[in-house]
Design a protein around this motif. Structure first.
Motif, mmCIF file in Angstrom:
data_model
loop_
_atom_site.group_PDB
_atom_site.id
_atom_site.type_symbol
_atom_site.label_atom_id
_atom_site.label_comp_id
_atom_site.label_asym_id
_atom_site.label_seq_id
_atom_site.Cartn_x
_atom_site.Cartn_y
_atom_site.Cartn_z
ATOM 1 N N GLY A 18 142.271 74.435 2.334
ATOM 2 C CA GLY A 18 143.157 74.472 1.172
ATOM 3 C C GLY A 18 143.891 75.791 1.031
ATOM 4 O O GLY A 18 145.128 75.825 0.941
ATOM 5 N N ASP A 41 140.325 77.700 13.204
ATOM 6 C CA ASP A 41 139.499 76.737 12.449
ATOM 7 C C ASP A 41 139.022 75.694 13.460
ATOM 8 O O ASP A 41 139.833 75.205 14.256
ATOM 9 N N ALA A 53 143.172 68.210 -8.650
ATOM 10 C CA ALA A 53 143.722 68.061 -9.996
ATOM 11 C C ALA A 53 143.851 69.460 -10.573
ATOM 12 O O ALA A 53 142.962 70.296 -10.377
ATOM 13 N N ALA A 119 135.618 80.852 14.029
ATOM 14 C CA ALA A 119 135.639 82.319 14.132
ATOM 15 C C ALA A 119 134.179 82.751 14.008
ATOM 16 O O ALA A 119 133.498 82.365 13.062
ATOM 17 N N THR A 285 139.889 75.501 -8.866
ATOM 18 C CA THR A 285 140.190 76.494 -7.837
ATOM 19 C C THR A 285 141.664 76.487 -7.462
ATOM 20 O O THR A 285 142.231 77.512 -7.076
ATOM 21 N N PHE A 286 142.267 75.296 -7.555
ATOM 22 C CA PHE A 286 143.583 75.101 -6.941
ATOM 23 C C PHE A 286 144.622 76.100 -7.443
ATOM 24 O O PHE A 286 145.348 76.720 -6.649
HETATM 25 C C1 LIG Z 1 136.307 66.892 -2.559
HETATM 26 C C2 LIG Z 1 136.789 68.115 -3.289
HETATM 27 C C3 LIG Z 1 137.646 67.973 -4.376
HETATM 28 C C4 LIG Z 1 138.107 69.109 -5.059
HETATM 29 N N1 LIG Z 1 138.936 68.923 -6.128
HETATM 30 C C5 LIG Z 1 139.415 70.007 -6.774
HETATM 31 C C6 LIG Z 1 140.293 69.838 -7.849
HETATM 32 O O1 LIG Z 1 140.570 68.708 -8.270
HETATM 33 N N2 LIG Z 1 140.820 70.942 -8.446
HETATM 34 C C7 LIG Z 1 140.506 72.208 -8.032
HETATM 35 O O2 LIG Z 1 141.024 73.169 -8.595
HETATM 36 N N3 LIG Z 1 139.621 72.389 -7.030
HETATM 37 C C8 LIG Z 1 139.072 71.330 -6.389
HETATM 38 N N4 LIG Z 1 138.206 71.519 -5.352
HETATM 39 C C9 LIG Z 1 137.781 72.897 -5.045
HETATM 40 C C10 LIG Z 1 138.723 73.642 -4.091
HETATM 41 O O3 LIG Z 1 140.047 73.552 -4.562
HETATM 42 C C11 LIG Z 1 138.665 73.085 -2.695
HETATM 43 O O4 LIG Z 1 137.358 73.170 -2.214
HETATM 44 C C12 LIG Z 1 139.598 73.821 -1.741
HETATM 45 O O5 LIG Z 1 139.736 73.037 -0.589
HETATM 46 C C13 LIG Z 1 139.070 75.206 -1.369
HETATM 47 O O6 LIG Z 1 139.882 75.752 -0.368
HETATM 48 P P1 LIG Z 1 139.293 76.744 0.700
HETATM 49 O O7 LIG Z 1 140.372 77.092 1.638
HETATM 50 O O8 LIG Z 1 138.552 77.826 -0.013
HETATM 51 O O9 LIG Z 1 138.159 75.908 1.450
HETATM 52 P P2 LIG Z 1 138.374 74.659 2.389
HETATM 53 O O10 LIG Z 1 139.551 73.862 1.969
HETATM 54 O O11 LIG Z 1 137.048 73.969 2.432
HETATM 55 O O12 LIG Z 1 138.699 75.294 3.805
HETATM 56 C C14 LIG Z 1 137.766 76.042 4.528
HETATM 57 C C15 LIG Z 1 138.095 75.869 5.996
HETATM 58 O O13 LIG Z 1 137.262 76.748 6.762
HETATM 59 C C16 LIG Z 1 136.976 76.089 7.975
HETATM 60 N N5 LIG Z 1 135.842 76.739 8.631
HETATM 61 C C17 LIG Z 1 134.520 76.538 8.430
HETATM 62 N N6 LIG Z 1 133.812 77.356 9.259
HETATM 63 C C18 LIG Z 1 134.704 78.067 9.958
HETATM 64 C C19 LIG Z 1 134.597 79.072 10.977
HETATM 65 N N7 LIG Z 1 133.424 79.551 11.382
HETATM 66 N N8 LIG Z 1 135.726 79.584 11.499
HETATM 67 C C20 LIG Z 1 136.936 79.160 11.100
HETATM 68 N N9 LIG Z 1 137.095 78.214 10.146
HETATM 69 C C21 LIG Z 1 135.994 77.687 9.587
HETATM 70 C C22 LIG Z 1 136.748 74.662 7.563
HETATM 71 O O14 LIG Z 1 136.870 73.774 8.690
HETATM 72 C C23 LIG Z 1 137.838 74.476 6.524
HETATM 73 O O15 LIG Z 1 139.015 73.933 7.096
HETATM 74 C C24 LIG Z 1 137.706 70.408 -4.653
HETATM 75 C C25 LIG Z 1 136.814 70.530 -3.584
HETATM 76 C C26 LIG Z 1 136.360 69.403 -2.926
HETATM 77 C C27 LIG Z 1 135.375 69.597 -1.796
#
Ligand SMILES: Cc1cc2nc3c(=O)[nH]c(=O)nc-3n(C[C@H](O)[C@H](O)[C@H](O)COP(=O)(O)OP(=O)(O)OC[C@H]3O[C@@H](n4cnc5c(N)ncnc54)[C@H](O)[C@@H]3O)c2cc1C
Length: 415
Positions: A18, A41, A53, A119, A285-286
């Motif tokens: 995300g 990734d 949302a 990574a 979080t979004f």
């Molecule tokens: C099902 C779901 C619904 C959600 N709905 C909402 C919502 O409605 N509103 C809101 O505000 N928030 C929501 N969230 C919370 C948040 O917005 C999301 O989790 C968001 O995707 C977080 O983004 P991120 O980049 O931190 O993590 P992620 O999107 O999880 O991305 C992390 C990335 O790191 C990668 N990764 C893992 N290990 C490694 C490694 N060793 N090396 C390189 N890459 C790696 C993964 O493959 C992944 O692609 C939701 C979360 C989930 C799980």
């Protein structure tokens, strides 16, 4: 595959979920063309793996990607259903597919290098960062923007999880009201420790995401989520005979006052949940990810370091720690807490508060709308534990558990 010569880049994005997708889109939007970029990734994210949302002002960048948006939302308790007008904000639903597609387009236009591997190690010498990847490559980067999931730096004083299961329900006949979303419906049976609620995000009168969510220390079982969601569907008066589950969405989001350091070393910046973008009191979080992506892109476009402002002001993190403590130690009931917030403040102020965008005067009004005695007790308890935290050895944080995913092949059918 191994490659002995390091790949030299200006920016290495570790994690391409995300936060990184929003960042790629922001770099493209702000015309950042002079940066050599690598994305590391093990998974190339595509399609609908989550639904975001969030609320905010209508905006020309995100609105074309939305599946739905609502000017009105409902907050329901056993005692009443409150319809909130969010003007000038709107509540919005964005599915991950269009976000990942936009990021993939941006990635092409930015001529970024994609490394489909984890990574592993990250070494920052203060001028460059060396990243070793799981397939044996080395990336040498001016800056690392790291959104790999990780536990916080140490255990928090309160460690909760937001955990949920949602069903995308398709109905044979019109059963949903597409003009408004249900933001929080606290009529669900409340867990012994924690808060539960359901919500409904309709995209049409026959199609909606219906979710059951808990804020609590522990996950449910697979059967537990299905039972809770079935119960909520029944509470909504939806006839299972006329419904099909088209997709299932599961998730776990940390809700804790534990620290997620946003700048662990001089040239490593953490983004997304790993960088503290998840609001401890709500799991949202979004908006913070989007805001920070925009700040990083603007900084680079202006020739500055890619360092965003903190996801939330320090005083908001403190208020969240107190609120989480009050909820966890039983001083305040969850439904009552949120009900009072929405009862005694304009909805728009509460939502801005939850995004970290209120003034101190507005925050006093928000705090005054909670029950004072338990909040004072939680404030005192939080202060005492902060002192104890300084005196005792650091306790490691538990890992954030993976979501419980349904075991049955395909989506479960309502019974
Ligand atoms: C099902 C779901 C619904 C959600 N709905 C909402 C919502 O409605 N509103 C809101 O505000 N928030 C929501 N969230 C919370 C948040 O917005 C999301 O989790 C968001 O995707 C977080 O983004 P991120 O980049 O931190 O993590 P992620 O999107 O999880 O991305 C992390 C990335 O790191 C990668 N990764 C893992 N290990 C490694 C490694 N060793 N090396 C390189 N890459 C790696 C993964 O493959 C992944 O692609 C939701 C979360 C989930 C799980």
């Amino acid at each position: 595959m191994t490659d002995s010569a390091p790949l030299d880049v200006d920016l290495a994005l570790l994690g391409g979920g995300g936060a990184a997708s929003l960042l790629l889109a922001a770099l493209d939007r702000h015309g950042v063309r002079d940066q050599r970029i690598a994305i590391v990734d093990p998974v190339r994210r595509r399609g609908q793996d989550r639904t975001w949302a969030f609320w905010g002002h209508p905006d020309t960048d995100l609105d074309p990607l939305l599946s739905a948006s609502w000017q009105q939302v409902e907050v329901a308790t056993a005692a009443r259903r409150r319809v909130l007008d969010l003007t000038p904000l709107r509540y919005a639903m964005l599915r991950s597919g269009p976000v990942y597609d936009r990021a993939a387009d941006a990635e092409r236009r930015l001529h970024a290098t994609r490394i489909v591997a984890p990574a592993d190690t990250v070494r920052d010498d203060g001028t460059r960062v060396l990243v070793r990847t799981g397939d044996g490559r080395t990336v040498r980067a001016g800056w690392v923007l790291d959104s790999r999931p990780r536990p916080p730096a140490r255990a928090g004083r309160t460690t909760w999880l937001q955990h949920f299961r949602g069903w995308w329900l398709e109905a044979d006949r019109p059963v949903f009201d597409p003009t408004r979303a249900v933001l929080m419906d606290f009529r669900t049976p409340q867990p012994p420790r924690g808060v539960s609620f359901g919500y409904v995000l309709p995209v049409s009168d026959r199609y909606a995401l219906v979710e059951y969510t808990e804020f609590s220390p522990d996950l449910l079982t697979d059967a537990g989520y299905d039972a809770a969601l079935t119960g909520y569907r029944d509470l909504l008066g939806l006839d299972p005979a006329g419904l099909r589950v088209r997709e299932v969405e599961n998730g776990v989001i940390p809700m804790t006052d534990a620290p997620f350091p946003a700048r662990p070393t001089p040239r490593v910046v953490r983004l997304g949940t790993a960088g503290g973008a998840t609001r401890p009191s709500t799991g949202f979080t979004f908006s913070a990810m989007y805001r920070q992506a925009d700040q990083v892109a603007r900084a680079l476009a202006a020739g500055r370091a890619p360092v965003p402002a903190p996801a939330y002001p320090r005083r908001h993190r403190w208020m969240d720690a107190v609120a989480l403590r009050a909820l966890d130690r039983g001083g305040v009931g969850g439904p009552e807490f949120f009900d009072r917030l929405f009862d005694r403040n304009p909805a728009e102020r509460v939502l801005r508060f939850l995004d970290g965008g209120t003034t101190p005067a507005e925050e006093v009004a928000i705090m005054n709308s909670t029950r004072l005695v338990p909040m004072i007790a939680a404030t005192a308890g939080d202060a005492a534990e902060r002192v104890r935290d300084r005196l005792r050895p650091t306790r490691p944080a538990p890992a954030i558990p993976p979501a419980v995913v349904g075991t049955a092949p395909g989506a479960p059918r309502p019974t």
